[in-house]
Design a protein around this motif. Sequence first.
Motif, short mmCIF file in Angstrom:
data_model
loop_
_atom_site.label_atom_id
_atom_site.label_comp_id
_atom_site.label_asym_id
_atom_site.label_seq_id
_atom_site.Cartn_x
_atom_site.Cartn_y
_atom_site.Cartn_z
N SER A 261 0.81 -1.23 0.00
CA SER A 261 0.00 0.00 0.00
C SER A 261 0.84 1.27 0.00
CB SER A 261 -0.93 0.01 1.22
OG SER A 261 -0.19 -0.12 2.42
N GLU A 293 -2.41 -4.72 -2.31
CA GLU A 293 -3.11 -4.45 -1.06
C GLU A 293 -4.34 -3.59 -1.33
OE1 GLU A 293 -0.60 -4.72 2.86
OE2 GLU A 293 0.24 -3.12 1.60
N VAL A 296 -4.88 0.41 -2.19
CA VAL A 296 -4.38 1.02 -3.43
C VAL A 296 -4.77 0.22 -4.67
CG1 VAL A 296 -2.44 2.16 -2.27
CG2 VAL A 296 -2.13 -0.17 -3.21
#
Length: 514
Positions: A261, A293, A296
């Motif tokens: 992320s 993740e 994002v």
Amino acid sequence: MASTETQPSGPGDAIPAAAEIAVENPATGEVVGRVPELDAGQVAEMAARGRAAQTGWQALGFEGRGRVMLRAQKWLMDNAERVIRTIVLETGKSWEDAQNAELAYGANAFGFWAKNAGSYLGDERVRSSSLFVKGKKLLVRYEPLGLIGVIGPWNYPLTNSFGDCIPALMAGNAVILKPSEVTPLTSLMLADGLRECGLPEHVLQIATGRGDTGRAVIGHVDMVMFTGSTRTGRLVAKEAAERLIPVSLELGGKDPMIVLSDADLERAANAAVWSAFMNGGQTCISTERVYVEAPVYDEFVAKVTEKAGRLRQGVPTGFGAVDVGAVTFPPQLDIISAHVDDAVAKGARAVVGGHKGPGPGRFFEPTVLVDVDHTMDAMTEETFGPTLPIMRVADAEEAIRLANDSPYGLGASVFSKDVTRGEAVARRLDAGAVDVNDTMLNYTALELPMGGWKASGLGTRHGAGGIRKYCRQQAILVSRLHPKRDVHHFPYKEKTSRLVLKGFRLLWGRGKRD
């Protein structure tokens, strides 16, 4: 970089053959050359000539062999466009892919092995803790095995076919190269080039043909280097085991990318698109699946979708003409299509591409798949084509678990602005090579070993191991100053033996018990 080749398949000298193989340009369907299909008897004659030539080649030493390799490096640069054009004609890849992933590799490899073979294979002095060899000279030396068989893939006729011959030759061996029957022209041209550079006749010979030719090569050489599918690799290993000869295998891959992320999403998206679609995805260390993740995921998918949608695909006519070329191996087109269809049938969406291309050439559109999971072949089986499936994960732990949920372990990549965290994740991945904030770039560092874990292969190329595998080791002990009889010689005497035991206890018996 391996291929999903079928059976081990590729004249040394102008040997008449009963049959010919037509070589097609995958982008146009045009026949661009024909090569003979050698039979077992012709391969046996080739092996005899190679063995006769090997001793003289070995006698040149590292310096003499290195001079030939450095001339070959210059020859490659002098003939760069001719080499690129030949690669493109038989593979259908873009000119840039031929230049950056093949020509550059070959030029670097000629110089690298010319410079480093002597240091990797020079005599090694050894120090020992053994009481019995104190004061004696210990060393390890490397002796070429003799005749090496290289069975190459269709996806990289210079890098992964001819390229494996370079360290084998620098080690002092003769080589029979059996290139894929799909892409043999590059190997034949480079062998001619090496002869122009002073390589003695018969030291390197090209055995063109299909599976039976490959099996004949295995039956006559002292070691086999094979690049191809895991299925065929097992057959090669079995045949080599029957003869008790060493084998090195670079096999299939299903390389994962993990996007954390905190990653630089612009760089990660650029790397994902390039490493998935470069060479039409026909690279064993291509990015074949991505785990992102959740925070994002949407932004990453949007960037990848936009970039992949701009890619140009078609007949590669020169530099800058296309980004993505053709599918080189005819059956591969069906495998790619089947994986995409399977994913869509199970709920995935193709947000870019998803279909075979029109026309006489073999093309599959650069394809981005979302809403994927591990029930789909596109996420678990080697696709070896221009596909990029992207999966949302809750966190890094889930990404690591899914990345390792594969029989393959060739390469991987991790993207994170926190390089310490990225390296920590890399160390937990079951892969022979992992790049942090890069993809596939490790392959250009010839000092680094490159090899697969699990079903992705045995042994490595590059680095010290990448040339030592073409040799046998010999241990040498030299006793210079010594008595007429050592304490361990006959006859045994009780008093002497008890003194020796006391010495052993002083040396090894004073450690603490738990």
